[in-house]
Design an enzyme around this catalytic site. Structure first.
Site, short mmCIF file in Angstrom:
data_model
loop_
_atom_site.label_atom_id
_atom_site.label_comp_id
_atom_site.label_asym_id
_atom_site.label_seq_id
_atom_site.Cartn_x
_atom_site.Cartn_y
_atom_site.Cartn_z
N LEU A 176 0.82 -1.22 0.00
CA LEU A 176 0.00 0.00 0.00
C LEU A 176 0.84 1.26 0.00
O LEU A 176 0.40 2.30 -0.45
CB LEU A 176 -0.92 0.01 1.23
N GLY A 177 2.05 1.18 0.51
CA GLY A 177 2.91 2.36 0.56
C GLY A 177 4.10 2.09 1.44
O GLY A 177 4.28 1.00 1.99
N GLY A 217 6.75 4.23 4.36
CA GLY A 217 7.11 5.42 5.12
C GLY A 217 8.51 5.30 5.66
O GLY A 217 9.27 4.39 5.32
N GLY A 218 8.85 6.21 6.56
CA GLY A 218 10.20 6.22 7.10
C GLY A 218 10.53 4.99 7.93
O GLY A 218 11.68 4.62 8.06
N PHE A 219 9.49 4.33 8.52
CA PHE A 219 9.74 3.19 9.39
C PHE A 219 9.50 1.86 8.70
O PHE A 219 9.65 0.81 9.32
CB PHE A 219 8.86 3.28 10.64
N GLY A 220 9.10 1.84 7.44
CA GLY A 220 8.89 0.57 6.76
C GLY A 220 7.70 0.61 5.85
O GLY A 220 7.06 1.65 5.65
N VAL A 258 3.88 -0.79 4.26
CA VAL A 258 2.55 -1.18 4.71
C VAL A 258 1.93 -2.06 3.63
O VAL A 258 1.94 -1.70 2.45
CB VAL A 258 1.66 0.04 5.00
N LYS A 308 1.77 -3.08 9.03
CA LYS A 308 2.92 -2.19 9.01
C LYS A 308 4.15 -3.01 9.40
O LYS A 308 4.31 -3.42 10.54
CB LYS A 308 2.72 -1.03 9.98
N ASP A 353 3.69 13.85 14.68
CA ASP A 353 3.90 13.62 13.24
C ASP A 353 2.59 13.73 12.49
O ASP A 353 2.29 12.91 11.60
CB ASP A 353 4.55 12.25 13.00
#
Length: 833
Positions: free
Chosen positions: A523-524, A526-529, A531, A545, A642
């Site tokens: 799905l996408g 981000g900075g932490f991994g 999804v 996630k 955030d």
């Protein structure tokens, strides 16, 4: 090898003065290793360079204003000079020649043989990065230029494609490796067979194809538009078929590069991040791979079936066993017993398509779409057609034979018409009539099924309460004991003496649910991994996630997110279902929200028109209520830290849900603020006191909300490029507000269908949240009151963090600012991630 006379010429030239800190080499000048040419505006440098651990030396061009040496062109890429004896000069024939002084021979030359020699040829490094050889002092005739012979980089204003007069095909080829600029295996070049289109190749293997030019862009690159940075120029006439781009703001450095790994990417220099940021690349997904699904098939990542490949209308898998094993390389064939070229043949439309490989296509630019269809029907070998120009609706492309490399996009693309036999058309007609005849019966059946479904759901819910969700380990997860080996003692929950309990999923369950974390389910990121979307054995859809092993989120952030979300229950907060800690994996399992993030809509040219003002205002209020709950109404006082558009998820009814609590902090009931040396969050959304001094409080989220509020109204990111004096959204809105032109900033897709007074009130409230000093900011409950009531509002003071075109930051705090940025890269410990 050069003759003795030419060698002597070089030695004579060598005695003359060399070129250093100028942009021109004249007929009596040389450029030695250690000296450079600098373009007139100091954008580019030409000189000698070499890998750190090698004695090889090359003549190349690189950016002068980028601290990381980035070479964009190499002269002698396949013939390096050993040592620093190289000399670049213009020989007696008027050619540029690179000479090895130690061995007395030439290693590279422009080798132009057809020019008429003049008295004073010269070579000049232009401000565009083009190295040009002129025939004489008047510079009226170009005899050679580096833009015609690129290496792995396409610069602004450089043309890629064919010069039909000279037969020159300007293409890109990768370096052999990071340390070797020699000609590599990956090539990006245009082919003219059928219709012009570019291919990305590794050797002779096709990796990716742009598709033909359709009037707006390449058929296979729907995101290719003249957006806020670029102006794209496609030229097709008797003299040339080329593509080039220019950048509206000359202070922005952007380049397109072919990599030795087999990718084509576009990079832009981010000075604040001290690096090149990649914002587009191919191949990106399986459907980008050339002919991934074989002939007569369609690749669609958004297909409801489990397999991205499907046969075109009128076709079936050629080898069914391989197809069911997810191997579609052999493609599809006409359905057995169905033949085309008979009375009643017709066409079925595939929408939002990347049209097939046009190397076997026929093009007629004078035909309209209806004429194109009639022409295709008359030829039994014609298998499909499409319009050649979707912007003008004219021109005809018809395919004869195999249809290869088709994919479907979620939007954009173009219509493709597939030829099908009469039996397929008749079947559609029968289905349509049968549908009308069965409507009454279907209504009765639906009512019966609805009653049965209600009974089944009641039974299922009762069973779920008793037994728990299938695939979960049926034990509580304790933060006081369960995470002892993952980061030490867990923090006690405020106001509760009990442990937090959440469901723990087995790793095998998650792997099965996400189809082994397949790219199609991603799905996408981000900075932490990343999804991923998944489906549990009971049919429930989930979002997983998966924390990256190299991400900034460690055990503390992981525990933090579970601890917070498990205890928070609000309609505007995302719901946590459980987690997985097994082997080296750490994963969070959330409810699945099908409409993705708020940024997916408001920052997309096509999708933002789907969100009218009333829906946007409902989302604003929903976010506000969610933040009030975090700050004031929950048993814990939570600072999110955030808050941004990508962390606002939307459910099926487009209701907002605040997500991603990995950076959140718990406050005591009486605690006003805290200080940290570990600044985390996202540039562009951080409050000034937090970004610059490490101070954060509930007011920190208020500032982030103010930025988000303005983005929802404008449909543009805070980091967007603006034509006006300011280069971020805050300064743009502030300038219009002072000029009493605030309605000029409203998203154009709303088309004046909004309540002007309500919009102005929202802008006013947003600016109150963005004032320079934290004591002036309202609380979230005050924000909700101001949004919902026609009260008199105080005039906002000047906002913080207004970025101007000269890269200055208007903020009067005494705290120093070392890293200035208007991008959306999240950071941790003052480093971007």
């Amino acid at each position: 090898m050069y003759h003795l006379k030419e060698i002597l010429t070089y030695f004579l030239l060598f005695l003359f003065r060399n070129c250093c800190s100028t942009d021109i080499i004249g007929p009596n000048q040389t450029l030695k290793d250690g000296n450079i040419l600098v373009s007139s505006g100091k954008a580019f440098v030409l000189g000698f360079f070499g890998p750190e651990k090698s004695s090889n030396r090359y003549v190349g061009i690189w950016y002068n204003k980028v601290p990381e040496q980035t070479v964009v062109w190499v002269a002698n890429r396949d013939n390096p000079i050993k040592g620093t004896s190289g000399v670049l000069a213009i020989d007696t024939a008027g050619n540029l020649v690179l000479f090895d002084g130690n061995h007395n021979f030439s290693v590279w030359s422009t080798n132009v043989t057809s020019m008429t020699l003049k008295k004073s040829p010269s070579a000049q490094l232009m401000e565009t990065g083009n190295f040009v050889l002129f025939q004489d002092q008047s510079k009226s005739v170009i005899t050679w230029q580096s833009f015609d012979y690129p290496t792995n980089t396409l610069l602004p204003n450089m043309k890629a494609g064919w010069n039909r007069r000279t037969g020159l095909n300007t293409s890109l080829s990768s370096w052999k490796s990071f340390d070797d600029p020699g000609t590599g295996d990956t090539v990006f070049k245009m082919e003219l067979t059928g219709t012009p289109q570019f291919y990305l190749l590794m050797g002779t293997k096709r990796l990716w194809r742009t598709g033909p030019w359709n009037g707006l862009g390449w058929s296979g690159v729907p995101e290719m538009v003249s957006n806020f940075i670029f102006k794209i120029l496609y030229v097709e006439n008797d003299n040339e078929v080329t593509i080039s781009y220019s950048i509206k703001d000359p202070s922005i450095f952007s380049r397109m590069v072919v990599n030795e790994s087999g990718t084509l990417e576009r990079l832009t220099w981010q000075g604040s991040e001290r690096g090149w940021v990649r914002f587009w690349y191919v191949p990106t997904d399986p459907c980008d791979s050339y002919a991934h699904c074989g002939a007569f098939s369609n690749c669609d990542l958004f297909n409801l079936s489990e397999f991205e490949c499907s046969c075109l209308p009128g076709f079936e898998p050629k080898l069914e066993r391989q197809w069911y094993l997810r191997d579609a390389s052999n493609g599809c064939k006409r359905k057995q017993g169905e033949n085309i070229c008979g009375n009643g043949d017709g066409f079925k439309k595939v929408i939002n398509a990347k049209v097939p490989d046009t190397s076997i296509a026929h093009v007629n630019k004078s035909l309209e779409l209806k004429e194109c269809q009639e022409l295709c029907l008359k030829n039994c070998s014609c298998t499909a057609f499409a319009t050649a120009n979707i912007s003008g609706g004219n021109g005809c492309i018809s395919w004869h034979g195999n249809l290869a490399d088709i994919r479907q996009f979620s939007n954009k693309g173009q219509d493709l018409y597939i030829r099908v036999p009469a039996v397929e058309i008749a079947q559609d007609t029968r289905n349509s009539k049968g549908f009308r005849g069965k409507r009454l019966m279907a209504t009765v059946i639906v009512l019966i099924l609805a009653m049965l479904l209600i009974l089944f759901l009641a039974y299922w819910l009762l069973k779920k309460k008793r037994k728990g969700t299938e695939g979960q380990i049926k034990r509580p997860f304790s933060f006081n004991t369960g995470l002892a080996s993952y980061g030490g003692r867990a923090e006690e929950m405020e106001g509760s003496g009990t442990n937090v309990e959440v469901s723990i999923f087995d790793l095998s369950t998650i792997v099965s649910a996400t189809e082994d974390f397949s790219l199609a389910n991603k799905l996408g990121e981000g900075g932490f991994g990343a999804v991923y979307k998944g489906r549990l054995p009971n049919g429930q859809e989930i979002a997983v996630k998966r924390l990256s092993a190299i991400s900034g989120q460690g055990n503390e952030e992981f525990k933090n997110e579970i601890k917070l979300i498990a205890r928070l229950q609000h309609r505007n907060l995302v719901r946590l279902l459980g987690c997985c800690i097994q082997q080296d994996e750490k994963m969070l399992v959330y409810e699945y929200l099908p409409n993705k993030g708020l940024d997916y809509f408001i920052f997309d040219e096509a999708r933002r028109s789907l969100m009218d003002w009333s829906k946007r205002f409902e989302i604003i209020l929903g976010i506000t209520r969610g933040m009030i709950y975090l700050h004031e109404d929950s048993r814990l006082r939570i600072i999110h830290r955030d808050l941004k558009a990508s962390n606002i998820l939307l459910d099926t009814s487009m209701n907002p849900k605040i997500s991603d609590f990995g950076l959140a902090r718990i406050f005591g009931v009486d605690q006003a603020q805290a200080n940290t040396n570990r600044v985390v969050g996202t540039y562009g959304y951080m409050s000034p006191e937090y970004a610059m001094e490490g101070l954060f409080s509930v007011k920190s989220d208020v500032y982030s909300f103010g930025v988000l509020l303005l983005e929802i109204i404008c449909g543009r990111k805070n980091s967007s490029y603006f034509e006006e004096d300011t280069v971020n959204l805050i300064g743009y809105v502030w300038d219009l507000w002072r000029e009493e032109k605030a309605l000029d900033l409203v998203d154009s897709s709303l088309d004046n269908s909004y309540d002007a007074n309500k919009v102005l009130r929202c802008v006013h409230v947003g600016l109150l949240c963005l004032q320079e000093y934290a004591p002036d900011w309202p609380t979230m409950s005050e924000v909700l009151f101001m949004l919902c009531n026609e009260t008199t509002l105080p005039y906002p003071k000047k906002p913080a963090f207004i970025f101007k075109k000269d890269n200055t930051l208007l903020y009067s705090s005494s705290a120093s600012v070392e890293n200035r940025s208007v991008n959306e890269m999240s950071i941790t410990v003052i480093e971007a991630r």
